[in-house]
Design a protein around this motif. Sequence first.
Motif, PDB file in Angstrom:
ATOM      1  N   VAL A   1      43.419  -9.479 -15.964  1.00 30.39           N
ATOM      2  CA  VAL A   1      44.159  -8.630 -16.903  1.00 30.39           C
ATOM      3  C   VAL A   1      44.216  -7.194 -16.382  1.00 30.39           C
TER       4      VAL A   1
ATOM      5  N   TRP B   1      52.413 -12.597 -17.529  1.00 29.34           N
ATOM      6  CA  TRP B   1      51.592 -13.482 -18.348  1.00 29.34           C
ATOM      7  C   TRP B   1      51.179 -14.757 -17.627  1.00 29.34           C
TER       8      TRP B   1
ATOM      9  N   ILE C   1      48.138 -14.017 -15.700  1.00 29.64           N
ATOM     10  CA  ILE C   1      46.979 -13.884 -16.581  1.00 29.64           C
ATOM     11  C   ILE C   1      46.484 -15.252 -17.024  1.00 29.64           C
TER      12      ILE C   1
ATOM     13  N   TRP D   1      42.769 -16.781 -16.046  1.00 27.72           N
ATOM     14  CA  TRP D   1      41.748 -17.184 -17.011  1.00 27.72           C
ATOM     15  C   TRP D   1      41.332 -18.638 -16.802  1.00 27.72           C
TER      16      TRP D   1
ATOM     17  N   GLY E   1      49.664  -7.516 -21.882  1.00 24.43           N
ATOM     18  CA  GLY E   1      48.230  -7.397 -22.096  1.00 24.43           C
ATOM     19  C   GLY E   1      47.786  -6.158 -22.821  1.00 24.43           C
TER      20      GLY E   1
ATOM     21  N   VAL F   1      42.438  -4.989 -21.690  1.00 27.16           N
ATOM     22  CA  VAL F   1      41.663  -5.458 -20.540  1.00 27.16           C
ATOM     23  C   VAL F   1      40.362  -6.091 -21.014  1.00 27.16           C
TER      24      VAL F   1
ATOM     25  N   THR G   1      41.138  -8.985 -27.114  1.00 27.11           N
ATOM     26  CA  THR G   1      42.478  -9.421 -27.492  1.00 27.11           C
ATOM     27  C   THR G   1      43.031  -8.605 -28.651  1.00 27.11           C
TER      28      THR G   1
ATOM     29  N   GLY H   1      46.954 -13.399 -27.747  1.00 26.94           N
ATOM     30  CA  GLY H   1      46.227 -13.236 -26.496  1.00 26.94           C
ATOM     31  C   GLY H   1      45.140 -14.270 -26.306  1.00 26.94           C
TER      32      GLY H   1
END
Length: 263
Positions: free
Chosen positions: A25, A40, A43, A47, A129, A145, A148, A209
Amino acid sequence: MSNLDIFVGETSGTAMLILLGGGVVAGVVLKRSKAFGAGWVAISLGWGFAVMVGAYLSAPKSAASLNPAVTLGLAIQGGIKWSDVPLYIGSEILGAMIGAFLVWVAYLGQFSAFLTDPQVLAQQPAEEGLVDQKSAPNAGPVLGVFSTGPEVRNYWQNLLTEIIATFVLVIAILTQGLNQNGDGLGPIGILITSFVVVAIGLSLGGPTGYAINPARDLGPRIVHALLPLRNKGGSDWSYAWVPVLGPLAGAALAGGFYQLAFA
């Protein structure tokens, strides 16, 4: 497995999870990062890989839960003893705080450049984000960062989104079955779960998020509140209950559904 094994496994694994997850992020949203603007999909993939690395690191020591919601689901299933649940959750929150601190260390120069950039400070950023400051007036531009925040601030809608997303995660874990030791997923299960996390990010992550993990949100939010970041803004504590209660409720529902339908 001993209490020390649980503490070491869950703390180190969750720290790795947050270091890599929060790191992607930071890379995407902070100016002066080579990954700035990657979006996105990056990201969500980041994750998923973060879950994979953290779980493989943790698995030799503990159940590789890395998530109080998953811990709750495994306890309902019987894969984790209820007496061990507080140690799991405490270790996961501590690990999340360590991981968030390491994200700050790794991106120290980028945080400094971003938070002193006149263009950043003059506007309310809406990049991927970042927290929408119009709906969260006390939140700072780098809070995303660490934790959420919703794109549309409606607490009950946001709560429902987190419940649904976490239900998907936990039921996917529970229906894979435990490893031969009966205390967590095996190597293939960890890999499958990582893909599930990517799928949740792409399909259900847009509204909030996708915290889907109380430790992932609460631990880094505490670190954000403590870090000496100039112009960082507030930590949006008015929203903080949603990514804690929502995942726990989703996990409880998944555990109950598993017991009714699969046990």
